[in-house]
Design a protein around this motif. Structure first.
Motif, PDB file in Angstrom:
ATOM      1  N   LYS A 472      15.964   2.197 -10.028  1.00 24.53           N
ATOM      2  CA  LYS A 472      16.459   0.911 -10.558  1.00 24.53           C
ATOM      3  C   LYS A 472      16.033  -0.264  -9.676  1.00 24.53           C
ATOM      4  N   ILE A 473      16.112  -0.064  -8.381  1.00 23.45           N
ATOM      5  CA  ILE A 473      15.789  -1.213  -7.513  1.00 23.45           C
ATOM      6  C   ILE A 473      14.277  -1.425  -7.380  1.00 23.45           C
ATOM      7  N   ILE A 474      13.492  -0.402  -7.657  1.00 23.00           N
ATOM      8  CA  ILE A 474      12.041  -0.523  -7.469  1.00 23.00           C
ATOM      9  C   ILE A 474      11.402  -1.427  -8.527  1.00 23.00           C
ATOM     10  N   GLU A 475      12.028  -1.438  -9.728  1.00 21.85           N
ATOM     11  CA  GLU A 475      11.451  -2.203 -10.834  1.00 21.85           C
ATOM     12  C   GLU A 475      11.122  -3.650 -10.479  1.00 21.85           C
ATOM     13  N   SER A 476      11.992  -4.248  -9.667  1.00 18.59           N
ATOM     14  CA  SER A 476      11.804  -5.685  -9.398  1.00 18.59           C
ATOM     15  C   SER A 476      10.716  -5.965  -8.352  1.00 18.59           C
ATOM     16  N   TYR A 477      10.230  -4.910  -7.659  1.00 15.73           N
ATOM     17  CA  TYR A 477       9.239  -5.157  -6.596  1.00 15.73           C
ATOM     18  C   TYR A 477       7.821  -5.146  -7.162  1.00 15.73           C
ATOM     19  N   THR A 478       7.542  -6.145  -7.977  1.00 15.86           N
ATOM     20  CA  THR A 478       6.198  -6.238  -8.575  1.00 15.86           C
ATOM     21  C   THR A 478       5.187  -6.636  -7.499  1.00 15.86           C
ATOM     22  N   PRO A 479       3.933  -6.264  -7.675  1.00 19.01           N
ATOM     23  CA  PRO A 479       2.934  -6.608  -6.655  1.00 19.01           C
ATOM     24  C   PRO A 479       2.908  -8.110  -6.336  1.00 19.01           C
ATOM     25  N   SER A 480       3.101  -8.965  -7.353  1.00 18.74           N
ATOM     26  CA  SER A 480       3.016 -10.406  -7.047  1.00 18.74           C
ATOM     27  C   SER A 480       4.211 -10.854  -6.209  1.00 18.74           C
ATOM     28  N   LYS A 481       5.390 -10.322  -6.511  1.00 17.99           N
ATOM     29  CA  LYS A 481       6.565 -10.680  -5.708  1.00 17.99           C
ATOM     30  C   LYS A 481       6.393 -10.169  -4.262  1.00 17.99           C
ATOM     31  N   VAL A 482       5.923  -8.939  -4.165  1.00 17.51           N
ATOM     32  CA  VAL A 482       5.754  -8.340  -2.837  1.00 17.51           C
ATOM     33  C   VAL A 482       4.668  -9.075  -2.048  1.00 17.51           C
ATOM     34  N   SER A 483       3.637  -9.499  -2.746  1.00 17.71           N
ATOM     35  CA  SER A 483       2.577 -10.252  -2.085  1.00 17.71           C
ATOM     36  C   SER A 483       3.147 -11.530  -1.472  1.00 17.71           C
ATOM     37  N   HIS A 484       4.043 -12.169  -2.208  1.00 17.82           N
ATOM     38  CA  HIS A 484       4.664 -13.392  -1.722  1.00 17.82           C
ATOM     39  C   HIS A 484       5.481 -13.121  -0.451  1.00 17.82           C
ATOM     40  N   ILE A 485       6.183 -11.993  -0.439  1.00 14.82           N
ATOM     41  CA  ILE A 485       7.036 -11.676   0.729  1.00 14.82           C
ATOM     42  C   ILE A 485       6.191 -11.244   1.931  1.00 14.82           C
ATOM     43  N   THR A 486       5.195 -10.404   1.664  1.00 13.61           N
ATOM     44  CA  THR A 486       4.481  -9.751   2.777  1.00 13.61           C
ATOM     45  C   THR A 486       3.223 -10.496   3.227  1.00 13.61           C
ATOM     46  N   GLY A 487       2.712 -11.358   2.367  1.00 13.96           N
ATOM     47  CA  GLY A 487       1.444 -12.017   2.688  1.00 13.96           C
ATOM     48  C   GLY A 487       0.238 -11.132   2.408  1.00 13.96           C
ATOM     49  N   VAL A 488       0.456  -9.945   1.831  1.00  9.31           N
ATOM     50  CA  VAL A 488      -0.662  -9.039   1.504  1.00  9.31           C
ATOM     51  C   VAL A 488      -1.091  -9.307   0.062  1.00  9.31           C
ATOM     52  N   PRO A 489      -2.384  -9.519  -0.203  1.00  5.73           N
ATOM     53  CA  PRO A 489      -2.807  -9.771  -1.583  1.00  5.73           C
ATOM     54  C   PRO A 489      -2.354  -8.654  -2.533  1.00  5.73           C
ATOM     55  N   ALA A 490      -1.938  -9.049  -3.748  1.00 10.66           N
ATOM     56  CA  ALA A 490      -1.391  -8.093  -4.714  1.00 10.66           C
ATOM     57  C   ALA A 490      -2.396  -6.987  -5.037  1.00 10.66           C
ATOM     58  N   ASP A 491      -3.679  -7.326  -5.148  1.00  7.83           N
ATOM     59  CA  ASP A 491      -4.651  -6.294  -5.521  1.00  7.83           C
ATOM     60  C   ASP A 491      -4.786  -5.230  -4.435  1.00  7.83           C
ATOM     61  N   LYS A 492      -4.565  -5.633  -3.195  1.00  4.97           N
ATOM     62  CA  LYS A 492      -4.625  -4.640  -2.101  1.00  4.97           C
ATOM     63  C   LYS A 492      -3.419  -3.710  -2.150  1.00  4.97           C
ATOM     64  N   ILE A 493      -2.275  -4.259  -2.522  1.00  8.51           N
ATOM     65  CA  ILE A 493      -1.072  -3.416  -2.641  1.00  8.51           C
ATOM     66  C   ILE A 493      -1.313  -2.379  -3.740  1.00  8.51           C
ATOM     67  N   ILE A 494      -1.883  -2.834  -4.834  1.00  4.26           N
ATOM     68  CA  ILE A 494      -2.158  -1.929  -5.968  1.00  4.26           C
ATOM     69  C   ILE A 494      -3.158  -0.843  -5.549  1.00  4.26           C
ATOM     70  N   GLU A 495      -4.219  -1.300  -4.879  1.00  2.29           N
ATOM     71  CA  GLU A 495      -5.270  -0.360  -4.444  1.00  2.29           C
ATOM     72  C   GLU A 495      -4.692   0.710  -3.503  1.00  2.29           C
TER      73      GLU A 495
END
Ligand code: SF4
Ligand code: SF4
Ligand code: SF4
Length: 918
Positions: A472-495
């Motif tokens: 349930k809690i994982i759903e909200s951690y989309t790559p774009s949101k996580v990118s904003h928090i971590t500073g890591v580009p979303a495509d790298k998180i996906i990769e």
């Protein structure tokens, strides 16, 4: 298949070389360039044999056997050719055996003797031909003595993975050299001084520059023991003479974490401290502010009187003890037994609290066991390795090299670290997350894994629990949101998520970048969630693998140097377990959990009146130095038992001199749960004693009988009280490598955990939300300081800073600053800078580059003269009580004067060390 060697038939397998078949049947064939630990090149021609079938000479190390092959290893033709090979080598070799460091340990000398070559029939060249390179502190390279076997080149390339050495020039001018004909310590050399090339060199071309005097190999006593530094637990050979360690050699043992004789610079060269003149030789009692040397009886009687008085006045829980990850497992067992059975408190802890307390808690919650799930030897079998918050090439160098080798052989590598570490450079995917955002990053990866359908449904269903609330809690951690928090580009998180999620065998390796946070336990739980989600635990070459910091932090935890558990992680507040230990130890015990290390310092002078510190230096290692200082000063009684008068020991009322690792018997348990024998190589200085002996004497004087004749008897007791070690005995350890759990004497030990079920039954998912770090950068303190370790020094520097070559090589503390920030502040490399936090101020030297991102700083904490922990704060993880050492807001300023008094002091220090050495 059958082959005939020297007219006798032998069985052989397809693919075996002639040399292998000969060796396994005890038939001697001389070699120079061959090593079972390296690839074979067949270049020296010493191992020539004759194949009778066609009367041809072949190189036996690279020629495979065939059915019906008839081989002669000792024919006239063979011997004449080998003799010519040696003759040619001697023609290009100086004949100065009498003064050569390798005399008596030289393959060429042995072969010249064997073939009776006094002087070459080809004449001998004039020497010196090449310059000797010895401008570094560790290794001398004398190309005149090189036989061009290439073993050093292959060792560096295939084992150490550094590619420092290669052949240069052509024909008679060929030699081995680092780049640009430099010294090994030259500016373009990437040598890390692991010393493995020296061990492999068959002649005197590569030799150690010993700071402890000379010693020919044959006159040195050899003792196999375990490295006293990091948790890899490399087996090493101490070579000693006149009660001094002269060299540290390699051990080639398959049942070890370093089967190819690997070591790093600390294991190989960090041993001067053992024979250092600063070693404590006598017990000391502080009187009128000064230490006075006293005898053992007086010191122990004094300690007993003080402890009994404090116990009577304030109760047992007013006394606490710090055990030591540097001491043996047996000594840690005795320390916790002393605190529990003699003092009557569970307040015993050690430095695991500062490095991996959150690992022990987190892995315990999710899997039921807080240790590394898999083994070091499995590293190279993984399809994907995910390294997060760990810098193995500096902190666990032998593991770092294995990861590099796995990568070279096809394993995919993902590295997540706020700094651009060495592994980031070779990784398939490098993620530089903002410090303190690990939970978000891992949740983001899991979000992708779930959406891409890469989760292991069968594993989740059969072997886990808690999945529903977790997802349930994982759903909200989309790559774009996580990118904003971590500073890591979303495509790298996906990769990264796809790479980890698609692997058949994916392994996670982590260390203090994950654990030393206010939410350290949550960080660990995120990693266990990731492994459970993809079914990557309970199988070979997978798992969640904490790389433990100190040599015996695992052993200290295992035998209960923790405030909530007895040996074997048995809870102190479980009445049945308490009763069991009361029966074992013949004494009433308390079920009150003790204080953790960090709580002891918070309570010093309040609840805690006396502290017994064995082999730890909290003044430098613990957060907020001023707070630690106040705590130490506020105690009624402080006992420090150590090998040096450390910064902490200077606050003590009594100092008890202890034996170092080289002076005692025992065991260390390494990061992969491997229990290994520590052996005595030399005698302790003065009246110093092994820690267990000191503690046992105190116990006896306090009316509790502790009668052990040797550490082996202590291990037998550990085996009786803890199933984890149930099958461990010194007798077995002499013969085999054992990893716990090893419940009985027939059990072979456990290579990887949770194979048929988790220690807690089912693996448990924990929903973990990202929470920002407690303290972030602000206008005044506009940088985030991270602290950690570096390759050359260790922990509080007590040992490496007293190891002359290492400290000479790396004498200065430093702070890593991003080039952009440095430019803005007008700071250049090596400039002196001042760093200030809310806790304090220190000065150090600038290292400008791109390892850290703008706004971030990194500093090692090994230097007493620039103590990083003067700056760190006392924010703790609520479950594990580990401090947030990785995030401290600070400000940075340039100090105008470039050459400091400290540099003058360093020069003086080395002059005085050199004088001592002479
Ligand atoms: S000491 Fe190690 S890193 Fe340096 S050249 Fe030798 S093998 Fe390579
Ligand atoms: S330096 Fe030693 S190991 Fe290296 S090629 Fe020469 S003889 Fe062989
Ligand atoms: S890797 Fe660790 S255990 Fe091995 S030699 Fe280096 S410090 Fe010692």
């Amino acid at each position: 298949m059958i082959v005939t060697i020297n007219n006798k038939n032998y069985e052989a397998e397809a693919g075996q070389t002639i040399l292998q078949v000969a060796k396994q049947n005890g038939i001697y064939i001389p070699t120079i360039c061959h090593s079972p630990h390296l690839s074979d090149v067949g270049s020296c021609r010493m191992c020539l044999v004759e194949v009778e079938n066609n009367h041809k000479l072949v190189v036996s190390c690279v020629t495979s056997v065939t059915d019906g092959m008839r081989i002669l290893t000792d024919s006239k033709k063979v011997n004449e050719t080998r003799k010519t090979v040696v003759d040619l080598l001697v023609s290009d070799h100086p004949m100065d055996c009498m003064t050569c460091e390798a005399n008596g340990n030289c393959v060429l000398q042995d072969l010249a003797y064997e073939y009776g070559i006094k002087a070459s029939t080809f004449g001998t060249k004039k020497f010196p031909r090449f310059e000797i390179k010895a401008q570094n502190e560790f290794i001398q390279l004398d190309p005149d003595k090189c036989v061009l076997c290439g073993k050093c080149v292959r060792t560096c390339k295939e084992i150490q993975m550094c590619n420092v050495l290669d052949f240069v020039n052509r024909g008679f001018e060929t030699k081995v050299s680092p780049p640009f004909d430099e010294d090994l310590g030259g500016k373009d050399s990437s040598c890390v001084f692991c010393g493995q090339c020296v061990e492999m060199c068959p002649t005197g071309a590569l030799t150690y520059i010993s700071s402890k005097g000379k010693g020919r190999y044959y006159e040195l006593k050899k003792t196999i023991t375990i490295c006293p530094y990091c948790g890899v637990g490399c087996q090493l050979e101490l070579r000693t003479k006149d009660n001094k360690i002269i060299q540290v050699g390699s051990v080639y043992n398959e049942n070890s974490p370093n089967p190819n004789g690997e070591s790093c610079v600390k294991g190989r060269f960090g041993y001067d401290f053992v024979n250092h003149s600063d070693r404590l030789t006598d017990p000391l009692i502080k009187r009128n502010g000064h230490f006075e040397k006293v005898g053992w009886e007086e010191a122990l009687d004094y300690v007993v009187e003080k402890l009994l008085n404090i116990k009577e006045k304030y109760g047992s829980d007013s006394i606490s003890g710090l055990s030591s990850a540097k001491c043996t497992t047996e000594e840690n067992y005795i320390m916790q037994k002393f605190m529990r059975a003699v003092i009557g408190t569970n307040s015993v802890d050690h430095c695991a609290r500062l490095c991996h307390a959150s690992t022990v808690v987190g892995l315990g919650m999710a899997f039921g066991s807080g240790a590394m799930t898999n083994s070091i030897s499995e590293i190279e079998g993984s399809d994907v390795i995910f390294v997060i918050g760990s810098n193995p090439t500096e902190n666990h160098p032998v593991i770092g090299s294995k990861i590099k080798r796995a990568k070279k052989n096809g394993t995919h590598l993902i590295v997540a670290d706020p700094r651009k570490i060495e592994l980031s450079e070779i990784a398939d995917i490098s993620l530089q997350q903002k410090p303190g955002t690990d939970v978000a990053l891992i949740n983001g990866m899991m979000n992708v894994i779930i959406n891409e359908g890469l989760l292991d449904k069968k594993f989740i269903e059969e072997r886990t629990e808690g999945f529903e609330s977790f997802i349930k809690i994982i759903e909200s951690y989309t790559p774009s949101k996580v990118s904003h928090i971590t500073g890591v580009p979303a495509d790298k998180i996906i990769e990264a998520a796809k790479m980890y999620g698609s692997a058949k065998k994916a392994a996670i390796y982590f260390a203090m970048g994950i654990t030393q946070h206010k939410y350290g336990t949550n960080n660990v739980l995120s990693l266990t969630n990731l492994a459970l989600l993809t079914g990557n635990v309970g199988f070979e070459s997978t798992g969640v693998n904490p790389l433990r910091g100190q040599n015996n932090v695992q052993g200290a935890c295992d035998v209960g140097a923790l405030p909530d558990v007895y040996p074997g992680y048995q809870k102190v507040n479980d009445p049945k377990i308490k009763e069991k230990f009361e029966n074992y130890w013949g004494v009433k015990l308390t079920d009150r959990e003790g204080l953790t290390l960090t709580e002891m310092f918070e309570e010093a002078g309040k609840k805690i009146k006396a502290l017994y510190i064995m082999g730890e230096n909290p003044f430098l290692s613990d957060p907020d130095q001023d707070h630690v200082k106040k705590a130490l000063k506020s105690l009624d009684f402080l006992i420090v038992q150590d090998i040096f008068l450390t910064e902490t020991a200077q606050f003590a009322d009594v100092v008890l001199p202890a034996a170092s690792f080289a002076e005692k018997e025992g065991t260390f348990t390494n990061t992969e749960r491997r229990i290994q024998r520590v052996r005595k190589a030399i005698n302790s200085p003065g009246r110093a004693k092994a820690d267990w002996e000191i503690l046992a004497s105190l116990a006896n004087k306090m009316g509790y009988e502790m009668k052990y004749n040797s550490p082996s008897e202590i291990m037998d007791e550990i085996a009786r009280v803890s199933k984890l070690y149930g099958g461990i005995s010194y007798e077995r350890l002499e013969k085999e490598g054992l990893q716990w759990p090893c419940p009985d004497s027939n059990h072979p030990g456990t290579k990887y955990l949770h194979k048929d079920g988790f220690s807690r039954g089912k693996g448990k998912f924990f929903p973990v939300e990202f929470t920002p770090p407690e303290k972030e950068a602000d206008e005044k303190y506009n940088f985030i300081l991270m602290t950690g370790r570096m390759l050359y020094h260790f922990h509080t520097g007590t040992m490496t800073r007293r190891s002359y070559p290492i400290d000479k090589h790396e004498p200065d503390s430093y702070v890593e600053i991003n080039i952009e920030d440095a430019r803005k502040l007008g700071i250049k490399g090596k400039d002196k800078v001042r760093i200030t936090s809310r806790q304090g101020t220190i000065e150090t030297y600038a290292k400008v580059g791109e390892r850290v991102k703008p706004g971030q700083l990194f500093m090692p904490f090994h230097y007493a003269e620039s103590p990083a922990n003067k700056l760190t704060n006392r924010v703790y993880d609520s479950k594990a009580k580990i401090p947030e050492l990785k995030i401290t807001p600070v400000k940075l300023e340039k100090v105008e004067k470039r050459v400091s008094q400290r540099e003058v002091l360093i020069d003086e220090r080395f002059t005085s060390i050199r004088r001592q050495e002479q």
